[in-house]
Structures are given as structure tokens and as C-alpha cells.
Scaffold this active site. Structure first.
Site, PDB file in Angstrom:
ATOM      1  N   GLN A   7      20.498 -38.083  19.485  1.00 49.48           N
ATOM      2  CA  GLN A   7      19.795 -37.916  20.761  1.00 49.48           C
ATOM      3  C   GLN A   7      18.780 -39.032  20.982  1.00 49.48           C
ATOM      4  O   GLN A   7      18.661 -39.570  22.090  1.00 49.48           O
ATOM      5  CB  GLN A   7      19.099 -36.562  20.779  1.00 49.48           C
ATOM      6  CG  GLN A   7      18.181 -36.350  21.978  1.00 49.48           C
ATOM      7  CD  GLN A   7      17.497 -34.997  21.928  1.00 49.48           C
ATOM      8  OE1 GLN A   7      18.097 -33.991  22.229  1.00 49.48           O
ATOM      9  NE2 GLN A   7      16.223 -34.981  21.533  1.00 49.48           N
TER      10      GLN A   7
ATOM     11  N   VAL B 272      10.271 -33.558  10.318  1.00 49.94           N
ATOM     12  CA  VAL B 272       9.302 -32.694   9.644  1.00 49.94           C
ATOM     13  C   VAL B 272      10.078 -31.606   8.910  1.00 49.94           C
ATOM     14  O   VAL B 272      10.940 -30.941   9.499  1.00 49.94           O
ATOM     15  CB  VAL B 272       8.311 -32.076  10.643  1.00 49.94           C
ATOM     16  CG1 VAL B 272       7.300 -31.185   9.924  1.00 49.94           C
ATOM     17  CG2 VAL B 272       7.589 -33.187  11.420  1.00 49.94           C
TER      18      VAL B 272
ATOM     19  N   GLY C 219       7.073 -29.108  13.699  1.00 55.23           N
ATOM     20  CA  GLY C 219       7.710 -30.359  14.091  1.00 55.23           C
ATOM     21  C   GLY C 219       7.300 -30.792  15.485  1.00 55.23           C
ATOM     22  O   GLY C 219       6.981 -31.958  15.720  1.00 55.23           O
ATOM     23  N   HIS C 220       7.286 -29.838  16.419  1.00 56.70           N
ATOM     24  CA  HIS C 220       6.834 -30.150  17.775  1.00 56.70           C
ATOM     25  C   HIS C 220       5.366 -30.584  17.778  1.00 56.70           C
ATOM     26  O   HIS C 220       4.983 -31.515  18.495  1.00 56.70           O
ATOM     27  CB  HIS C 220       6.984 -28.926  18.680  1.00 56.70           C
ATOM     28  CG  HIS C 220       8.396 -28.503  18.916  1.00 56.70           C
ATOM     29  ND1 HIS C 220       8.906 -27.342  18.379  1.00 56.70           N
ATOM     30  CD2 HIS C 220       9.399 -29.074  19.622  1.00 56.70           C
ATOM     31  CE1 HIS C 220      10.164 -27.216  18.766  1.00 56.70           C
ATOM     32  NE2 HIS C 220      10.494 -28.248  19.508  1.00 56.70           N
TER      33      HIS C 220
END
Length: 286
Positions: free
Chosen positions: A155, A178, A36-37
Site C-alpha cells: 500500500q 509496530v 501502531g496508529h
């Protein structure tokens, strides 16, 4: 790829790029990187000439000291991942670099309202910690663009509000959540799951998907859907914090005629606290 640890060093690098009219993107992380990152990094590389990834485990966004202490620190592995993705700089500052006045004397940045509901109600002070550290990173690096994931939907809205309210010259971009093949949203906290819990974890995605599909079919009694979602999780052994349907643009409670909604949930499964969401886009309601 360079690893820079001081404010002066990263500012010097950015000044050089700006002098060459290069566009800078920031991907803020707490490390323990996963696919995901890396998807965030890939998107950042599409939007800018230079990508900075910050790695800083921010104590201000933890309301549990034990949670902060056990958060995985995997810096060497993170470096290896990022080196393969063309990252220009990894910014890995110390606590003193980010908060020179010590934690008890930090000047906080807080978005009222949005920070107090849902995730904010379950984790008091969490979003104040997030917006404070993101504001500090934006001030240090002054990127033209920053990239965040939609998994942390609340967020994302809060950071966009902060940027708008404080007139920060930063574009906030996002990418879709993701997921693993079974639907579980990728998260650093998934490493807390046992093998048996990992097998059950996709039930959260299933509960969100069921609610989203039911809304698309025309169901508008949201309180019943929310309770049904919570019960699905309880039956599967989760301990839900919340399961709510909200307006996508501001997380207010829907009136029943909105076209853009989001289903948000957070629940413990063993020691892991999982959060996820599902956006729902509807045709105009007559």
C-alpha cells in the site's frame, strides 16, 4: 481537539492554519486505533504544526461485505486516544461526504501493475479503493505531509506511486511496523483472533524473520525459501494466501543480485487475515 464531520468544516480549519503558515499533516485511518496508529500520529506531530487524523471505514477497499460490516467501529475510544496525543482535528466524514455520487458512480483512482499483484491479486479492487479514498482525502485536506505504516508495505509503494504520477504536492512519510513483544505486527484485525490463535499468530513473524535471515546468509534460491515459508505457516494451522520475496523498490520478482528485498506474506488464522513483511538490506553482491 475538534471533531469535524464535513468537508467545508475541515477545509475552513486548514485554510486558517495555512494563513498562519502552519504545516499540516494527515494520518488516514479507519478507526479501531491501536499503538501502531498512535505511532503514526507521533511521527506526524514531529513533521507538522497541526495533525489531522481521518477516521473513515472505506467500503471501496473491502471486497467482502461481511468483512466491511464487522470491521470494528470504536469512535469514542479512538477520540480518547487521540485527545492525549495533541491531535488538532479528527475528521470523521460520512459516506456521502467522501463519495457524493454514491458508490456505484464513484470516479476511481487506480495505480496499474502494483495494484494487481500480491495483496491486490488476493483482494480484487482493494487497492483501487485505497487510492481512491486517499486521493479524495488529499484533495479535501491538502496536507503538506501524510504518514503511513510500513506494515502495509505494498500500500505504501502504491500511494507513493500515485502521488508521484499525479504530481500531488504531498510528502509521503512512513514509520516501521509496530509490533507486540512477541513480534506480531499490530493490526485492528488482531481483535478477531481467539486466545489460542493469538498465541500462534507470531509464527508469521517467525517465518518472515527466518526467510530474511537466510537471505542475509547468502541463500538465493528464493522459490525454495517461499515454499518453506508457506509450509511453516500451514504446519502451524495458518491458511496462507501468499509468501513471496520481491524487490523492495517495485515488488518485481528478484533476479538474484538485488541489494534491497522484502519478504511479504498474508495468511488466515481463524477469521483473521494477517499480513506482514520483512525488509532485507544486503551488501553489494559481486
Amino acid at each position: 481537539m475538534r471533531v469535524l464531520r464535513t468537508v467545508a468544516a475541515v477545509r475552513s480549519a486548514v485554510e486558517g492554519w495555512r494563513a498562519s503558515h502552519e504545516r499540516v499533516a494527515l494520518v488516514p485511518t479507519m478507526g479501531n486505533l491501536h499503538r501502531g496508529h498512535l505511532a503514526l500520529v507521533e511521527r506526524a506531530a514531529q513533521l507538522a504544526d497541526r495533525v489531522i487524523v481521518s477516521i473513515f471505514v472505506n467500503p471501496l477497499q473491502f471486497n467482502d461485505r461481511d468483512d466491511y460490516s464487522r470491521y470494528p467501529r470504536t469512535f469514542e475510544k479512538d477520540q480518547q486516544y487521540l485527545d492525549e496525543y495533541g491531535v488538532a482535528v479528527v475528521f470523521a466524514p460520512s459516506l456521502e461526504d467522501i463519495y457524493p455520487q454514491r458508490l456505484e458512480n464513484v470516479t476511481h483512482v487506480e495505480v496499474p501493475g502494483l495494484s494487481d499483484i500480491l495483496e491486490g491479486a488476493s483482494r480484487l479492487g482493494h487497492f483501487r479503493g485505497v487510492t481512491t479514498v486517499v486521493a479524495v482525502l488529499f484533495n479535501i485536506i491538502q496536507p503538506q505531509v501524510a504518514v503511513f505504516g510500513e506494515k502495509d508495505y505494498q500500500q505504501l509503494l502504491i500511494i507513493r506511486r500515485m502521488v508521484a504520477d499525479l504530481l500531488m504536492p504531498v510528502e509521503v512519510e512512513s514509520i516501521a511496523t509496530v509490533r507486540d513483544k512477541d513480534g506480531l505486527a499490530l493490526s485492528s484485525r488482531n481483535s478477531y483472533l481467539t486466545k489460542e490463535e493469538r498465541a500462534r499468530a507470531p509464527i508469521l513473524f517467525g517465518a518472515l524473520s527466518h526467510a530474511a535471515e537466510t537471505i542475509k546468509e547468502g541463500w538465493r534460491n528464493f522459490s525454495i525459501l517461499e515454499e518453506e515459508g508457506r509450509q511453516r505457516l500451514v504446519t502451524a494451522g495458518f491458511c496462507p494466501d501468499y509468501f513471496h520475496i520481491r524487490r523492495a523498490e517495485d515488488l518485481a520478482e528478484p533476479g538474484g543480485r538485488e541489494n534491497n528485498l522484502v519478504v511479504l506474506a498474508a495468511a488466515y488464522l481463524g477469521k483473521a487475515r494477517l499480513i506482514d513483511n520483512m525488509q532485507v538490506q544486503l551488501k553489494s553482491v559481486d
